[in-house]
Motif scaffolding. Structure first.
Motif, PDB file in Angstrom:
ATOM      1  N   LEU A 164      -4.272  -5.977  -3.782  1.00 34.38           N
ATOM      2  CA  LEU A 164      -4.879  -7.160  -3.179  1.00 34.38           C
ATOM      3  C   LEU A 164      -4.232  -8.395  -3.794  1.00 34.38           C
ATOM      4  N   MET A 221      -7.437  -4.952   3.226  1.00 30.66           N
ATOM      5  CA  MET A 221      -6.939  -4.067   2.179  1.00 30.66           C
ATOM      6  C   MET A 221      -7.758  -2.778   2.105  1.00 30.66           C
ATOM      7  N   PHE A 222      -9.082  -2.899   2.130  1.00 30.30           N
ATOM      8  CA  PHE A 222      -9.919  -1.698   2.120  1.00 30.30           C
ATOM      9  C   PHE A 222      -9.592  -0.826   3.332  1.00 30.30           C
ATOM     10  N   GLY A 262      -3.433   0.327  -3.225  1.00 38.73           N
ATOM     11  CA  GLY A 262      -3.192  -0.924  -2.521  1.00 38.73           C
ATOM     12  C   GLY A 262      -3.333  -2.094  -3.476  1.00 38.73           C
ATOM     13  N   ILE A 322      -7.576   0.274  -5.519  1.00 43.31           N
ATOM     14  CA  ILE A 322      -7.254  -1.107  -5.151  1.00 43.31           C
ATOM     15  C   ILE A 322      -7.071  -1.904  -6.431  1.00 43.31           C
ATOM     16  N   VAL A 354       0.869  -1.174   0.000  1.00 40.49           N
ATOM     17  CA  VAL A 354       0.000   0.000   0.000  1.00 40.49           C
ATOM     18  C   VAL A 354       0.907   1.224   0.000  1.00 40.49           C
ATOM     19  N   VAL A 358     -11.109   0.605  -8.848  1.00 40.42           N
ATOM     20  CA  VAL A 358     -10.640  -0.778  -8.815  1.00 40.42           C
ATOM     21  C   VAL A 358      -9.983  -1.079 -10.154  1.00 40.42           C
ATOM     22  N   VAL A 366      -6.059   0.897   2.950  1.00 40.25           N
ATOM     23  CA  VAL A 366      -6.061   1.955   1.934  1.00 40.25           C
ATOM     24  C   VAL A 366      -6.825   3.184   2.425  1.00 40.25           C
TER      25      VAL A 366
END
Length: 238
Positions: free
Chosen positions: A138, A150-151, A136, A168, A126, A200, A154
């Motif tokens: 994943l 991860m969420f 970040g 992400i 991250v 994303v 970030v």
């Protein structure tokens, strides 16, 4: 028999707990084993359940497979050294060996998986990008523990850096699934996160992901879907 078994375990140096604790844990096996040898199927089922739980626990604790299996192998040897045994008892002892070996393998696999998940959860990259976004990556799997971590990482970094763009990248993870889609919906629905925009990247099929989010009623004004991270970086600098 229990005393002989404990003596054999001690001599073989495969005691996985104190002698007293093992006597309390393994002692009930002998009554169930005798009943199983006499044709009591419920007793056999309960015995194999206990063996499986025990083997899996030892695998999860990192105990050697050889020491785990040898405990049942020594019991088998004690019975057979006493003289001929019934076919039912012989078959039950054989099945105990198979069950404890498979259960230990399962426990060890779960232990390694949990260790890998912890490592990925804490060490997946991250970083801030040009004071514009936090990105970040994943990696490893679309699993709740990894996705949530991860969420969280970030968004915490976004808050600390004072930036509004959270990115992400999922290129290093399996294809996105319902869990991931519901996590995005949770982000989009959270009023306390309304200042942030989520992008994303690395999606295998952005259109399919978009349809899935639309079915969930996700406000896509706050969510951008892209096939690769480079596209995002290029668009952000143009």
């Amino acid at each position: 028999m229990l005393a002989e078994w404990m003596t054999a375990l001690t001599a073989a140096r495969v005691l996985t707990d104190t002698k007293e604790a093992l006597e309390a844990q393994l002692g009930p096996w002998l009554n169930a084993l005798e009943a199983a040898g006499a044709g009591d199927e419920p007793a056999k089922s309960e015995l194999l359940r206990l063996v499986a739980l025990y083997g899996r626990a030892l695998g999860a604790e990192g105990k050697p497979a050889s020491a785990t299996v040898l405990q049942v192998a020594l019991l088998d040897r004690l019975y057979r050294n006493r003289g001929p045994i019934s076919d039912r008892l012989s078959a039950t002892l054989d099945e105990m060996l198979r069950v404890i070996a498979d259960a230990h393998d399962l426990g060890a696999t779960q232990r390694l998986r949990q260790r890998n998940v912890r490592a990925l959860r804490e060490s997946s990259p991250v970083f801030r990008w040009a004071d514009r976004a936090v990105i970040g990556f994943l990696i490893g799997g679309m699993e709740a523990e990894l996705v949530d971590a991860m969420f969280g990482r970030v968004l915490r970094e976004c808050a600390g850096a004072g930036v509004d763009h959270a990115v992400i990248d999922v290129f290093g993870a399996p294809p996105d699934d319902d869990l991931f889609h519901h996590t995005i919906r949770g982000f989009a629905d959270a009023k306390e996160l309304s200042r942030y925009h989520l992008t994303v990247t690395g999606l295998r099929n952005p259109e399919a992901t978009r349809r899935a989010l639309d079915q969930l009623g996700v406000d896509r004004r706050r969510v951008t879907l892209l096939p690769d991270l480079q596209r995002y970086l290029s668009d952000s600098t143009s």
